[in-house]
Write an enzyme that holds these catalytic residues in place. Structure first.
Site, PDB file in Angstrom:
ATOM      1  N   ASN A   1       0.845  -1.197   0.000  1.00  0.00           N
ATOM      2  CA  ASN A   1       0.000   0.000   0.000  1.00  0.00           C
ATOM      3  C   ASN A   1       0.877   1.243   0.000  1.00  0.00           C
ATOM      4  O   ASN A   1       1.710   1.418   0.892  1.00  0.00           O
ATOM      5  CB  ASN A   1      -0.901   0.023   1.232  1.00  0.00           C
ATOM      6  CG  ASN A   1      -1.753   1.294   1.277  1.00  0.00           C
ATOM      7  OD1 ASN A   1      -2.706   1.442   0.513  1.00  0.00           O
ATOM      8  ND2 ASN A   1      -1.381   2.236   2.143  1.00  0.00           N
ATOM      9  N   GLU A   2       0.699   2.081  -1.008  1.00  0.00           N
ATOM     10  CA  GLU A   2       1.396   3.367  -1.121  1.00  0.00           C
ATOM     11  C   GLU A   2       2.901   3.264  -0.888  1.00  0.00           C
ATOM     12  O   GLU A   2       3.469   4.028  -0.104  1.00  0.00           O
ATOM     13  CB  GLU A   2       0.769   4.396  -0.171  1.00  0.00           C
ATOM     14  CG  GLU A   2      -0.688   4.698  -0.490  1.00  0.00           C
ATOM     15  CD  GLU A   2      -1.260   5.845   0.342  1.00  0.00           C
ATOM     16  OE1 GLU A   2      -0.570   6.334   1.260  1.00  0.00           O
ATOM     17  OE2 GLU A   2      -2.403   6.261   0.063  1.00  0.00           O
ATOM     18  N   PRO A   3       3.582   2.325  -1.571  1.00  0.00           N
ATOM     19  CA  PRO A   3       5.044   2.314  -1.467  1.00  0.00           C
ATOM     20  C   PRO A   3       5.621   3.515  -2.217  1.00  0.00           C
ATOM     21  O   PRO A   3       4.911   4.143  -3.006  1.00  0.00           O
ATOM     22  CB  PRO A   3       5.428   1.004  -2.162  1.00  0.00           C
ATOM     23  CG  PRO A   3       4.343   0.804  -3.176  1.00  0.00           C
ATOM     24  CD  PRO A   3       3.081   1.342  -2.541  1.00  0.00           C
TER      25      PRO A   3
END
Length: 648
Positions: A447-449
């Site tokens: 998630n949202e790297p």
């Protein structure tokens, strides 16, 4: 440099990453298996010593914990953080110790053809387990189960029915854990005492810890069904159930496989460790609101008869099976060949007092709220949820995007070889545990790297490729908030999942900009990738009872208006290539303290106590309207859950 080094390491990583030994079947009772729940009160002690090592130096595991010093009663399953009145425990970072003494039935300790297994549903984040003072097992990573055969420790003589289980758990997050974090020592002695440190995290939820899921003992025979893998297909009106079974403890065995329908009628049978069962006129597993009989489940009964050194044994295991297919085109997500639109939520395992502890009343309430909303899907943001949650999804027809704890990969130093190997192992554990759930239709690896980084591109490619190798039957994604032109991981996903917070984190207060900005975002991404898109997060912080018109931030009116602006664009694009929308968030949840968080994240459409804000009614009307559209057969919404629909 970095990418080159990785390119050389790649094949090595690949070879050793498929390293998981054995299966992780959910412990079910059968004619041959028993369960003994260890939920309830455990003895508990946090190690407040400066180096957090006192428990190891004094070997607290060697004798009952109460002899080492004062202990607390600690409920299991629960996070430990919110249970006591001690502020040090609320924010504790380091080792905590749990202990439980149990008495086993004689048939477990005296019958050597019985295998006794200790299973821990999850322990966040690093756990060491001792049984009667003997080191038994270690596991890295919260949110996933682990287990050990303890037969040789409990089948040792006349006093063996008394068993003491000690579990030490460390919740520290580092650059190689999943999720990652950093420990920061504050050295200005004019402000901080010597040795003062804080745990930094890069995600927006509280780092609850402890034994947050059930702990139990279960038995199998010494020759046993170790793992079952099921994939399904459909040819015309015939359902295909492909099975593969692994057996441990014997090389001389026979397997019988029977598939029963919901009325317990035999519909197909087979033998051996692998095969294909054909089900003429199969009832398919359909999502909630997509069919008048959603979530149809068959039972796969496996019977093992084996020869062991102690004579013949039998083992029985029953696995629920849903027959369904999943496919992705360049603009559609197909379930059983029909276009599926995700209208749902993101969740958290989070509630008052218990933190991330598993709780049946909460779970059933949440599913009733999901059905009331007309939600057909959720994402397990930002870690795998309890197995019981996915079993409910299978039974209720709620579709799941199953996400691993790859959240907060925000800094360049988090994309390293050790992290990569760890991340690949975690995906193996997730797939091994959840592969047989029909409700799980897609894996999310992060998630949202920081996916604009070159190193992140290689890292995500490796994790996604590895996950597809583990399970070719499901699409794989990660959830991004990077710019479409900069994202290095997007080329490798099957479905684009986008998080955006227009007029909240960007141009905040300016609701009039949402339609333009969201339209531009969708068109840029679709033009670049020609892949279906899910709006995987959007929303606004809302303090229940705050009202203002014209709408201002943090009021219930602002949350509603922001949703309405998003929905205008979603309605235009879902007729083309947007295949889903998941609100952030289902319910308010706890975060770390900060000047921008008022007792946690307040973006829920329900409060943390599961009561609706105004936006819940808006979302409910929208989701039922989408479900009632003509592309689903008309009988559905009428016959199904009439009490849930706002239109009846």
């Amino acid at each position: 440099g970095l990418a080159m080094a990785w390119a050389v390491l790649g094949p090595l990583l690949w070879g050793c990453a498929l390293a998981l030994q054995g299966g992780m079947l959910y412990p079910r009772e059968s004619q041959s298996r028993e369960r003994k729940e260890l939920d309830g009160l455990w003895s508990f002690r946090a190690d407040f010593s400066d180096n957090r090592r006192r428990g190891f130096e004094e070997q607290w595991y060697r004798r009952p914990l109460r002899e080492s010093g004062p202990t607390l009663d600690m409920p299991v399953p629960s996070s430990f953080n919110d249970i006591s009145q001690d502020w040090r425990l609320r924010h504790f970072v380091g080792w905590v110790w749990y202990e439980r003494e149990v008495i086993l039935p004689e048939r477990w300790t005296q019958d050597l053809s019985t295998r006794v297994v200790l299973r821990i549903g999850s322990a966040h984040a690093y756990a060491i387990v001792w049984v009667n003072g003997v080191h038994t097992l270690e596991h890295e990573g919260g949110y996933l189960p682990f287990e050990a055969d303890i037969s040789n420790l409990v089948q040792v003589g006349p006093l063996s029915s008394h068993v003491r289980i000690t579990i030490a758990i460390n919740n520290t997050l580092t650059s190689t854990t999943l999720p990652p974090g950093t420990i920061q020592y504050l050295t200005d002695i004019s402000k901080y005492p010597k040795g003062y440190f804080i745990q930094n995290t890069y995600f927006d939820f509280f780092n609850y810890a402890g034994l947050q899921r059930s702990v139990l003992l279960y038995t199998t025979p010494t020759a046993y069904i170790d793992d079952i893998t099921v994939t399904t297909g459909v040819e015309h009106d015939t359902g295909l159930v492909n099975y593969q079974i692994s057996v441990k403890g014997s090389n001389l065995f026979e397997l019988e496989v029977r598939l029963l329908d919901a009325e317990n009628k035999l519909v197909a049978n087979g033998t051996g460790i692998q095969g294909q069962l054909k089900v003429p006129g199969a009832r398919l597993w359909w999502p909630y609101l997509m069919h008048e009989r959603p979530a149809y489940l068959y039972s796969l009964e496996v019977r093992l008869t084996a020869q062991t050194s102690l004579g013949p044994v039998s083992d029985f295991y029953t696995l629920p099976v849903g027959i369904r297919t999943v496919a992705v085109t360049e603009s559609q997500f197909l379930i059983n060949g029909k276009p599926f639109y995700f209208h749902g939520v993101n969740k958290h395992e989070d509630a008052d007092i218990r933190g991330k502890g598993f709780d049946w009343p909460l779970l059933v309430k949440d599913f009733n709220l999901l059905r009331w909303l007309g939600a057909n899907a959720f994402r397990t943001s930002h870690y795998p949820y309890a197995e019981e949650v996915l079993q409910m999804c299978d039974r209720y027809g709620i579709v799941v995007i199953d996400e691993c704890p790859g959240v907060g990969l925000a800094l360049p130093q988090f994309f390293n070889n050790v992290s990569l190997q760890n991340h690949m192992r975690v995906m193996e554990e997730v797939v091994r545990r959840d592969k047989n759930h029909p409700a799980v239709v897609m894996w999310s690896v992060a998630n949202e790297p920081a996916s604009h980084l070159e190193s992140a591109g290689y890292y995500l490619k490796m994790v996604i490729t590895h996950t597809k190798a583990l399970d070719p039957s499901r699409p794989v994604t990660f959830v991004t908030n990077s710019n479409y032109a900069a994202d290095k991981g997007a080329p490798y996903v099957d479905v684009i999942c986008l998080n955006s917070y227009y007029s909240w984190y960007h141009d905040y207060g300016h609701l009039e900009l949402i339609q333009r900005q969201l339209t531009t975002q969708f068109e840029n991404w679709y033009k670049t990738y020609q892949k279906p898109i899910i709006q995987s997060e959007y929303g606004a912080e809302t303090i229940v009872g705050f009202h203002q018109d014209p709408p201002l931030m943090f009021t219930e009116e602002y949350q509603k208006s922001l949703l309405e602006q998003y929905h205008v664009v979603l309605d235009q694009k879902r007729r083309k290539y947007v295949v889903g929308e998941l609100i952030w968030n289902f319910a308010d949840f706890m975060t770390e303290q900060s000047p921008t968080r008022v007792l946690g994240n307040k973006k829920g459409v329900f409060t943390r106590q599961r009561q609706p804000k105004s936006a819940a009614f808006l979302l409910r009307e929208r989701y039922w309207k989408i479900a009632n559209e003509t592309r689903y057969p008309h009988s559905i919404a009428k016959s199904q859950c009439l009490e849930n629909s706002p239109f009846t």
